[in-house]
Design a protein around this motif. Structure first.
Motif, PDB file in Angstrom:
ATOM      1  N   GLU A  75      -6.528  -7.859   4.712  1.00  0.00           N
ATOM      2  CA  GLU A  75      -5.775  -6.504   4.435  1.00  0.00           C
ATOM      3  C   GLU A  75      -4.715  -6.791   3.446  1.00  0.00           C
ATOM      4  N   ILE A  76      -4.643  -5.742   2.516  1.00  0.00           N
ATOM      5  CA  ILE A  76      -3.880  -5.863   1.252  1.00  0.00           C
ATOM      6  C   ILE A  76      -2.576  -4.873   1.639  1.00  0.00           C
ATOM      7  N   MET A  77      -1.478  -5.307   1.286  1.00  0.00           N
ATOM      8  CA  MET A  77      -0.307  -4.818   1.578  1.00  0.00           C
ATOM      9  C   MET A  77       0.682  -4.767   0.142  1.00  0.00           C
ATOM     10  N   GLY A  78       1.186  -3.740  -0.142  1.00  0.00           N
ATOM     11  CA  GLY A  78       1.937  -3.339  -1.375  1.00  0.00           C
ATOM     12  C   GLY A  78       1.426  -3.301  -2.657  1.00  0.00           C
ATOM     13  N   GLU A  79       0.056  -2.880  -2.573  1.00  0.00           N
ATOM     14  CA  GLU A  79      -0.515  -2.791  -3.828  1.00  0.00           C
ATOM     15  C   GLU A  79      -0.307  -1.206  -4.370  1.00  0.00           C
ATOM     16  N   ILE A  80      -0.186  -0.395  -3.304  1.00  0.00           N
ATOM     17  CA  ILE A  80       0.008   1.153  -3.855  1.00  0.00           C
ATOM     18  C   ILE A  80       1.367   1.320  -4.500  1.00  0.00           C
ATOM     19  N   GLU A  81       2.476   0.446  -3.841  1.00  0.00           N
ATOM     20  CA  GLU A  81       3.730   0.552  -4.383  1.00  0.00           C
ATOM     21  C   GLU A  81       3.891  -0.172  -5.688  1.00  0.00           C
ATOM     22  N   CYS A  82       2.945  -1.148  -5.900  1.00  0.00           N
ATOM     23  CA  CYS A  82       2.893  -1.919  -7.204  1.00  0.00           C
ATOM     24  C   CYS A  82       2.273  -0.928  -8.193  1.00  0.00           C
ATOM     25  N   ILE A  83       1.018  -0.496  -7.904  1.00  0.00           N
ATOM     26  CA  ILE A  83       0.262   0.482  -8.817  1.00  0.00           C
ATOM     27  C   ILE A  83       1.203   1.706  -9.314  1.00  0.00           C
ATOM     28  N   ARG A  84       2.006   2.334  -8.388  1.00  0.00           N
ATOM     29  CA  ARG A  84       2.683   3.428  -8.692  1.00  0.00           C
ATOM     30  C   ARG A  84       3.983   3.082  -8.913  1.00  0.00           C
ATOM     31  N   ASN A  85       4.451   1.813  -8.984  1.00  0.00           N
ATOM     32  CA  ASN A  85       5.931   1.415  -9.268  1.00  0.00           C
ATOM     33  C   ASN A  85       7.017   2.132  -8.166  1.00  0.00           C
ATOM     34  N   THR A  86       6.668   2.194  -7.095  1.00  0.00           N
ATOM     35  CA  THR A  86       7.647   2.941  -6.111  1.00  0.00           C
ATOM     36  C   THR A  86       8.045   2.065  -5.069  1.00  0.00           C
ATOM     37  N   PRO A  87       9.197   2.133  -4.349  1.00  0.00           N
ATOM     38  CA  PRO A  87       9.405   1.362  -3.325  1.00  0.00           C
ATOM     39  C   PRO A  87       8.686   1.391  -1.897  1.00  0.00           C
ATOM     40  N   CYS A  88       8.666   0.538  -1.193  1.00  0.00           N
ATOM     41  CA  CYS A  88       7.690   0.373  -0.105  1.00  0.00           C
ATOM     42  C   CYS A  88       7.722   1.691   0.736  1.00  0.00           C
ATOM     43  N   LEU A  89       6.537   2.082   1.003  1.00  0.00           N
ATOM     44  CA  LEU A  89       6.217   3.324   1.751  1.00  0.00           C
ATOM     45  C   LEU A  89       6.551   3.124   3.485  1.00  0.00           C
ATOM     46  N   CYS A  90       6.396   2.015   3.703  1.00  0.00           N
ATOM     47  CA  CYS A  90       6.336   1.792   5.213  1.00  0.00           C
ATOM     48  C   CYS A  90       6.965   0.356   5.380  1.00  0.00           C
ATOM     49  N   ASN A  91       7.108   0.002   6.909  1.00  0.00           N
ATOM     50  CA  ASN A  91       7.480  -1.251   7.001  1.00  0.00           C
ATOM     51  C   ASN A  91       6.217  -1.978   7.537  1.00  0.00           C
ATOM     52  N   ILE A  92       5.985  -3.361   7.280  1.00  0.00           N
ATOM     53  CA  ILE A  92       5.021  -4.091   7.684  1.00  0.00           C
ATOM     54  C   ILE A  92       5.862  -5.446   8.396  1.00  0.00           C
ATOM     55  N   GLU A  93       5.615  -5.565   9.874  1.00  0.00           N
ATOM     56  CA  GLU A  93       6.002  -6.504  10.671  1.00  0.00           C
ATOM     57  C   GLU A  93       5.126  -7.521  11.220  1.00  0.00           C
ATOM     58  N   ALA A  94       5.335  -8.820  11.335  1.00  0.00           N
ATOM     59  CA  ALA A  94       4.472  -9.497  12.058  1.00  0.00           C
ATOM     60  C   ALA A  94       4.386  -9.477  13.361  1.00  0.00           C
ATOM     61  N   MET A  95       3.142  -9.437  14.016  1.00  0.00           N
ATOM     62  CA  MET A  95       3.272  -9.305  15.422  1.00  0.00           C
ATOM     63  C   MET A  95       2.831 -10.745  16.051  1.00  0.00           C
ATOM     64  N   THR A  96       2.334 -11.602  15.349  1.00  0.00           N
ATOM     65  CA  THR A  96       2.031 -13.063  15.611  1.00  0.00           C
ATOM     66  C   THR A  96       2.627 -13.629  14.397  1.00  0.00           C
ATOM     67  N   HIS A  97       2.463 -15.077  14.419  1.00  0.00           N
ATOM     68  CA  HIS A  97       2.523 -16.031  13.333  1.00  0.00           C
ATOM     69  C   HIS A  97       1.517 -15.364  12.143  1.00  0.00           C
ATOM     70  N   VAL A  98       2.111 -15.243  11.098  1.00  0.00           N
ATOM     71  CA  VAL A  98       1.233 -14.425   9.847  1.00  0.00           C
ATOM     72  C   VAL A  98       1.255 -15.428   8.631  1.00  0.00           C
TER      73      VAL A  98
END
Length: 188
Positions: A75-98
């Motif tokens: 799963e990809i993360m942060g691509e929308i923010e990069c494409i749109r040049n905006t701050p992070c839309l949400c939090n992403i937190e590790a539930m296991t070692h990642v």
């Protein structure tokens, strides 16, 4: 409930392995509970899950959370923010070692301009998110909370992870009090 994208993972793994100096795509590790992305902050990386499980959630002004998805391998993360040049839309937190492949923003933007395979993978990932969001919305309208809770508890068991009552409630979009009532209904 747990999103994965092994085709995307294979693509990024190949990019990582064929680098000569290993600086455009790097491997990063996150401990359980550590945030990969922070809502409203700027990110300097686009990340793709190599292994582990993370939760993607909104934090509201009243300190309530709403979990959008549980993210797994590919799963990809942060691509929308990069494409749109905006701050992070949400939090992403590790539930296991990642473990993630982290792509520098300039490198990701260069790939966007020059790599048709990446673009096809992104279009497919965006389409999959739209389909999943629509399915989840209709599922929540058509089925009881207990039915959704049972599916979530099955996922927890299959993945051998422990979801807190707060996480269960945040994913279902209900209060912990309502969750406790639903858990009691499942038992009885």
């Amino acid at each position: 409930m747990l999103r994965t994208n092994l085709t995307f993972l294979d693509f990024i793994t190949k990019l990582y392995e064929k680098q000569e100096r290993k600086e455009d795509v790097i491997l990063k590790q996150f401990a359980k509970g550590q945030k990969l992305l922070i809502q409203n902050d700027n990110s300097s990386k686009v990340m793709l899950m190599k292994e582990g499980i993370a939760k993607c959630y909104f934090s509201e002004e009243n300190d309530k959370e709403f979990i959008l998805e549980f993210l797994g391998n590919g799963e990809i993360m942060g691509e929308i923010e990069c494409i749109r040049n905006t701050p992070c839309l949400c939090n992403i937190e590790a539930m296991t070692h990642v473990s993630v492949y982290a792509l520098s923003v300039p490198y990701f933007r260069e790939l966007l301009k020059n790599n048709l395979e990446l673009n096809a993978l992104l279009v497919d990932a965006f389409a999959e998110r739209i389909v999943n969001t629509s399915k989840r919305a209709s599922f929540q309208q058509l089925y009881t909370v207990e039915h959704s809770l049972r599916k979530l508890l099955d996922l927890q068991s299959e993945q051998d992870i422990q979801l807190s009552k707060e996480d269960l409630a945040a994913y279902l979009g209900i209060s912990v009090r309502s969750l406790n009532r639903s858990l009691k209904n499942l038992e009885g």
